[in-house]
Write a protein that holds these residues in place. Structure first.
Motif, PDB file in Angstrom:
ATOM      1  N   THR A   1       0.853  -1.187   0.000  1.00 52.70           N
ATOM      2  CA  THR A   1       0.000   0.000   0.000  1.00 52.70           C
ATOM      3  C   THR A   1       0.888   1.235   0.000  1.00 52.70           C
ATOM      4  N   GLU A   2       0.297   2.352  -0.362  1.00 51.69           N
ATOM      5  CA  GLU A   2       1.046   3.604  -0.329  1.00 51.69           C
ATOM      6  C   GLU A   2       1.532   3.911   1.087  1.00 51.69           C
ATOM      7  N   GLU A   3       0.687   3.638   2.097  1.00 52.98           N
ATOM      8  CA  GLU A   3       1.056   3.894   3.491  1.00 52.98           C
ATOM      9  C   GLU A   3       2.279   3.092   3.920  1.00 52.98           C
ATOM     10  N   CYS A   4       2.464   1.932   3.347  1.00 54.29           N
ATOM     11  CA  CYS A   4       3.588   1.058   3.693  1.00 54.29           C
ATOM     12  C   CYS A   4       4.713   1.124   2.664  1.00 54.29           C
ATOM     13  N   GLY A   5       4.664   2.144   1.808  1.00 49.80           N
ATOM     14  CA  GLY A   5       5.739   2.327   0.831  1.00 49.80           C
ATOM     15  C   GLY A   5       5.835   1.192  -0.164  1.00 49.80           C
ATOM     16  N   TRP A   6       4.658   0.594  -0.490  1.00 48.99           N
ATOM     17  CA  TRP A   6       4.607  -0.542  -1.410  1.00 48.99           C
ATOM     18  C   TRP A   6       5.529  -1.647  -0.910  1.00 48.99           C
ATOM     19  N   ASP A   7       5.277  -2.070   0.313  1.00 53.80           N
ATOM     20  CA  ASP A   7       6.076  -3.106   0.988  1.00 53.80           C
ATOM     21  C   ASP A   7       7.538  -2.668   1.097  1.00 53.80           C
ATOM     22  N   GLY A   8       7.714  -1.403   1.499  1.00 53.04           N
ATOM     23  CA  GLY A   8       9.074  -0.873   1.660  1.00 53.04           C
ATOM     24  C   GLY A   8       9.853  -0.830   0.364  1.00 53.04           C
ATOM     25  N   GLY A   9       9.142  -0.751  -0.755  1.00 54.25           N
ATOM     26  CA  GLY A   9       9.775  -0.715  -2.072  1.00 54.25           C
ATOM     27  C   GLY A   9       9.885  -2.073  -2.734  1.00 54.25           C
TER      28      GLY A   9
END
Length: 79
Positions: free
Chosen positions: A62-70
């Protein structure tokens, strides 16, 4: 950056103890919370661990999670 016990530099950040009362898991979640303040996942240790983690990534991709930290970013998408 890895937030887990698998060679991560921040120790084991656990959702259960990632509370003010527990000192943000005795400080292990401070960097995670700073980088992803709105990311609420069961297993923070898998954020940014180098793999887009299948079933787990449904929660963290998710955007909130940075797309799984990138880990789940696809080059050129979105533009």
């Amino acid at each position: 950056t890895t937030f887990g016990s698998f060679g991560g530099e921040f120790g084991l950040c656990s959702r259960e103890y990632n509370t003010e009362a527990c000192g943000w898991d005795d400080g292990n979640c401070l960097a995670f919370n700073e980088m992803y303040p709105d990311c609420d996942v069961e297993f923070p240790i898998f954020i940014g661990d180098g793999g887009c983690d299948g079933q787990l990534s449904r929660e963290s991709n998710t955007e909130e999670c940075g797309w799984d930290g990138g880990d789940c970013l696809i080059e050129g998408y979105p533009d």
